[in-house]
Design a protein around this motif. Structure first.
Motif, PDB file in Angstrom:
ATOM      1  N   LYS A  85       5.906 158.682  66.345  1.00 25.93           N
ATOM      2  CA  LYS A  85       5.840 157.350  66.943  1.00 25.93           C
ATOM      3  C   LYS A  85       6.964 156.430  66.508  1.00 25.93           C
ATOM      4  O   LYS A  85       7.220 155.415  67.162  1.00 25.93           O
ATOM      5  CB  LYS A  85       4.493 156.698  66.618  1.00 25.93           C
ATOM      6  N   VAL A  86       7.614 156.728  65.401  1.00 28.26           N
ATOM      7  CA  VAL A  86       8.726 155.884  64.945  1.00 28.26           C
ATOM      8  C   VAL A  86       9.872 156.768  64.485  1.00 28.26           C
ATOM      9  O   VAL A  86       9.668 157.862  63.946  1.00 28.26           O
ATOM     10  CB  VAL A  86       8.289 154.935  63.804  1.00 28.26           C
ATOM     11  N   TRP A  87      11.098 156.266  64.732  1.00 31.65           N
ATOM     12  CA  TRP A  87      12.319 156.938  64.286  1.00 31.65           C
ATOM     13  C   TRP A  87      13.098 155.969  63.405  1.00 31.65           C
ATOM     14  O   TRP A  87      13.373 154.820  63.806  1.00 31.65           O
ATOM     15  CB  TRP A  87      13.184 157.349  65.474  1.00 31.65           C
ATOM     16  N   LEU A  88      13.440 156.429  62.192  1.00 35.12           N
ATOM     17  CA  LEU A  88      14.209 155.634  61.251  1.00 35.12           C
ATOM     18  C   LEU A  88      15.606 156.223  61.129  1.00 35.12           C
ATOM     19  O   LEU A  88      15.806 157.431  61.337  1.00 35.12           O
ATOM     20  CB  LEU A  88      13.532 155.610  59.875  1.00 35.12           C
ATOM     21  N   PRO A  89      16.612 155.408  60.769  1.00 37.88           N
ATOM     22  CA  PRO A  89      17.956 155.957  60.572  1.00 37.88           C
ATOM     23  C   PRO A  89      18.014 156.818  59.315  1.00 37.88           C
ATOM     24  O   PRO A  89      17.488 156.439  58.264  1.00 37.88           O
ATOM     25  CB  PRO A  89      18.831 154.707  60.441  1.00 37.88           C
ATOM     26  N   LEU A  90      18.619 157.987  59.448  1.00 39.71           N
ATOM     27  CA  LEU A  90      18.762 158.903  58.317  1.00 39.71           C
ATOM     28  C   LEU A  90      19.937 158.448  57.450  1.00 39.71           C
ATOM     29  O   LEU A  90      21.075 158.364  57.918  1.00 39.71           O
ATOM     30  CB  LEU A  90      19.002 160.328  58.824  1.00 39.71           C
ATOM     31  N   ARG A  91      19.660 158.166  56.198  1.00 40.54           N
ATOM     32  CA  ARG A  91      20.686 157.680  55.280  1.00 40.54           C
ATOM     33  C   ARG A  91      21.045 158.789  54.308  1.00 40.54           C
ATOM     34  O   ARG A  91      20.250 159.149  53.440  1.00 40.54           O
ATOM     35  CB  ARG A  91      20.184 156.435  54.544  1.00 40.54           C
ATOM     36  N   LEU A  92      22.241 159.321  54.486  1.00 41.76           N
ATOM     37  CA  LEU A  92      22.685 160.461  53.692  1.00 41.76           C
ATOM     38  C   LEU A  92      23.408 159.974  52.444  1.00 41.76           C
ATOM     39  O   LEU A  92      24.473 159.358  52.527  1.00 41.76           O
ATOM     40  CB  LEU A  92      23.606 161.359  54.522  1.00 41.76           C
ATOM     41  N   GLU A  93      22.807 160.237  51.286  1.00 44.29           N
ATOM     42  CA  GLU A  93      23.452 159.915  50.020  1.00 44.29           C
ATOM     43  C   GLU A  93      24.482 161.002  49.701  1.00 44.29           C
ATOM     44  O   GLU A  93      24.383 162.137  50.185  1.00 44.29           O
ATOM     45  CB  GLU A  93      22.399 159.845  48.909  1.00 44.29           C
ATOM     46  N   PRO A  94      25.475 160.690  48.860  1.00 45.36           N
ATOM     47  CA  PRO A  94      26.425 161.739  48.445  1.00 45.36           C
ATOM     48  C   PRO A  94      25.677 162.897  47.803  1.00 45.36           C
ATOM     49  O   PRO A  94      24.797 162.686  46.963  1.00 45.36           O
ATOM     50  CB  PRO A  94      27.326 161.012  47.432  1.00 45.36           C
ATOM     51  N   PRO A  95      25.966 164.131  48.175  1.00 45.90           N
ATOM     52  CA  PRO A  95      25.201 165.280  47.663  1.00 45.90           C
ATOM     53  C   PRO A  95      25.449 165.518  46.184  1.00 45.90           C
ATOM     54  O   PRO A  95      26.558 165.361  45.689  1.00 45.90           O
ATOM     55  CB  PRO A  95      25.709 166.447  48.510  1.00 45.90           C
TER      56      PRO A  95
END
Length: 689
Positions: A85-95
């Motif tokens: 029901k909801v989509w959030l932005p994927l926040r990619l941290e430095p691996p």
């Protein structure tokens, strides 16, 4: 609580879909520390936000943080998970590490690029990452699959098998009707001969027969549609089957067109085939016949062929159903590795904003377990990041000190769980060696780990693993093994236990976990008390999926149970239709041989000999059908391999037992016409025309 997922800004454009109101995410919103934005489903917009355009730009609170609604997706869009029901932005941290990989990527291939090329390119990319980071191959990689394969890959074999079973039943029904129509056409050959003599062309006669056939099939199709509508209305109750798009399945125009095509083809098969055989008869001979009895040898061969085909198809379905039922029975007998009796389970979700570090998480869990165990009727309580039989969140690689991974091989993989000290006692998992976690195993103390029997058996054969050291993935600190526990099936009842690592949540912390409560008596009456114990610490924490472990075990068997029931229903229909077909053919053939039977009786044949003669004819047809069915089953049951547990698709006992049952059913079906033939009066039979 609502189901949501995190996606990158290119997610929607890659799929070729956009919002009906508002916009998608911007690159700034995916950066750590950027604005918090959310896109909502059309259902969420209409039910929770009132369906107002002013909802765009408004704020909603998710996981204890305020998000701005920036877009509304079209109705029916539920990707990548049914019910999202909801989509959030994927926040990619430095691996900080490489693999095993847990994110799923989407890509649209350029024109002219094949799937094989994409797989090759991604394999090269994976190797390049390993070389640049000097990382050990963790056994992961970038597997490229068509989107439809990812969505329906697990259920596709099940649906194909059920479709094939339904097709077999349809073939048997059509074969029966073809036989019936042939008999009726032979009975009416004087009428058809008169029509032909009066000037009716063959096309006119075929049109008449086809009209009669269409009426029959239309009535059957109407009944089938009624049953289909009823069945589809029950699909939402099967949501735990995890079949993609199950909730949106309906009897739509495509289904109606399919039924129309099947109806027309079926009527053509069981109308034109008998008509073609009748037209081979000489009209003059038909007009001279007085009784309308008797049949050409070709007709007898056709009827015999239909019975052989029906028996063969029924045998294949019966073998498939028996294999699935045997598999289901074996699944029910599998030991899950824990005691589900009087065990209450629930899921607790903890937002990072209120539990930002491991110390705060550990403190909350200590208080939670104390309050739950203080509830009257509770024996013990525990928390864990995973729960049997199929709620496992994480797997990871591990290495053992002093036992290097052979060159060219990946590090071994294990289930990885954060648990409390009372986890094994609460679930009834035996401690085979060493000890469980203690209160002293907390942050700042030496790291400890408990392993399961599968890991000990594989990596420490004939060696005491207590005191040895291992670590999760490479680069993480070493942990000392302090205990060995029994195997638990976290991958499902039908899966074999794999190596498992247990670490103390007091040393690591893990926001969000499963709560398990062992009670003295039936656990469900204590559900509200347990929920209140959680809310006494934090009223805003959602406590969901509260049910007993017995219920969870039964839910994990819903798929195998339904498959076995559906295959059993199809095979029962097939057996019933084949039995009716055998009875009809033998009964009609016996009636055609009435004069012959009268002569045999007049010459001294006994009732037993007449019965043996009739049953022998049926037995020959049945054995021929069984031979054909066994050959087909040996080939087709191999497609059931992925659906079976504890039984092979070519199990000899199943093949022999089903064949004997089918022979017995066929003989019983033929006994009535055989006994009727044996009771014929010779004088009446000799005058029979």
């Amino acid at each position: 609580q609502v189901l949501g997922t995190s996606v990158s800004p290119g997610f929607f454009s890659t799929l070729g879909i956009g919002p009906v109101i508002g916009r998608t995410f911007t690159p700034e919103e995916e950066k750590p520390g950027g604005p918090l934005a959310v896109m909502v489903s059309h259902d969420f917009w209409t039910t929770d936000l009132g369906g107002r355009s002013e909802a765009i730009g408004s704020n909603i609170r998710l996981n204890d943080q305020s998000y701005t609604v920036v877009g509304v997706m079209p109705g029916g869009f539920r990707f990548p998970t049914e019910g999202v029901k909801v989509w959030l932005p994927l926040r990619l941290e430095p691996p900080t590490r490489r693999g095993p990989y847990f994110l799923r990527g989407l890509a649209r291939l350029r024109p002219g690029v094949s799937l094989a090329q994409a797989r090759t390119d991604m394999t090269v990319l994976h190797q390049r990452i390993l070389e640049e980071t000097h990382a050990k191959d963790s056994g992961g990689g970038f597997n490229v699959l068509p989107l439809w394969n990812y969505l329906v890959g697990d259920v596709r074999p099940v649906l194909l098998v059920l479709m094939a079973a339904a097709g077999f039943v349809l073939l048997i029904a059509v074969t029966n009707l073809a036989n019936l129509m042939l008999v009726k056409a032979i009975e009416r050959r004087r009428e058809l001969a008169v029509r032909t003599a009066l000037g009716a062309g063959r096309l006119r006669v075929v049109r008449q027969l086809l009209t009669e056939g269409l009426i029959l099939t239309s009535l059957g199709a109407a009944l089938g549609l009624l049953l289909a509508y009823t069945g589809v209305s029950l699909l939402p109750a099967m949501s735990r089957l995890n079949i993609p798009r199950l909730e949106s399945a309906s009897v739509d125009g495509r289904v109606l067109c399919f039924i129309l095509v099947v109806t027309v083809l079926s009527s053509l098969v069981f109308t034109l085939v008998p008509a073609r055989r009748v037209f081979k008869l000489n009209p003059n001979s038909a007009l001279k016949e007085s009784g309308g009895r008797g049949a050409a040898a070709g007709h007898n061969r056709f009827r015999a062929a239909t019975i052989i085909a029906e028996v063969g198809l029924a045998l294949i379905l019966l073998i498939g159903a028996t294999l699935m039922m045997s598999s289901f029975v074996r699944l029910q007998q599998v030991k899950a590795g824990f005691n589900p009796r009087n065990l209450l389970t629930a899921e607790i979700s903890m937002p990072d904003s209120r539990f930002p570090d491991a110390q705060r998480v550990s403190s909350f869990y200590r208080q939670l377990l104390d309050r739950v165990e203080a509830v009257p009727g509770v024996q013990s309580a525990a928390i864990a990041s995973g729960m049997p039989p199929d709620l496992m969140q994480m797997q990871d690689t591990f290495t053992i000190k002093g036992l290097p991974t052979p060159s060219g091989q990946s590090d071994p993989l294990a289930d990885f769980l954060f648990v409390s000290g009372g986890y094994f006692r609460t679930l009834g998992v035996p401690i085979l060696q060493g000890r469980t976690f203690l209160d002293a195993d907390r942050q700042g103390s030496p790291l400890v780990v408990i392993i399961n029997q599968a890991l000990a058996r594989r990596f420490f054969p004939n060696v005491n693993p207590i005191g040895r050291w291992l670590r999760q993935n490479r680069g993480n600190p070493w942990m000392q093994i302090v205990g060995v526990v029994g195997d638990v099936r976290y991958g499902g009842i039908g899966s074999d236990p794999i190596p498992a690592l247990y670490v103390s949540y007091l040393q690591h912390g893990w926001p969000g976990a499963y709560l398990m409560v062992r009670t003295v008596q039936a656990p469900l009456p204590l559900a509200s008390n347990v929920r209140e114990a959680v809310w006494s610490l934090d009223r805003e924490l959602p406590v969901t999926q509260m049910e007993t472990a017995d219920q969870r075990l039964q839910e994990s068997l819903v798929g195998p149970r339904l498959r076995a029931l559906l295959m059993g229903a199809f095979s029962f229909l097939a057996l019933s239709l084949a039995t009716i077909g055998i009875y009809g053919v033998v009964s009609y053939s016996t009636a055609q041989r009435t004069r012959e039977v009268g002569i045999r009786v007049a010459l001294g044949a006994t009732r037993v000999e007449i019965i043996k003669m009739v049953l022998g004819q049926a037995l020959l047809l049945t054995l021929a059908g069984i031979t054909l069915g066994l050959a087909g089953a040996l080939v087709l049951t191999r497609f059931l391999t992925s659906l079976l547990y504890g039984v092979t698709p070519t199990d000899p006992l199943t093949f022999v037992a089903v064949s004997l049952v089918l022979i017995a059913v066929a003989l019983v079906a033929c006994y009535i016409p055989a006994r009727r033939a044996a009771n014929v009066d010779p004088m009446v039979a000799l005058r029979y025309e």
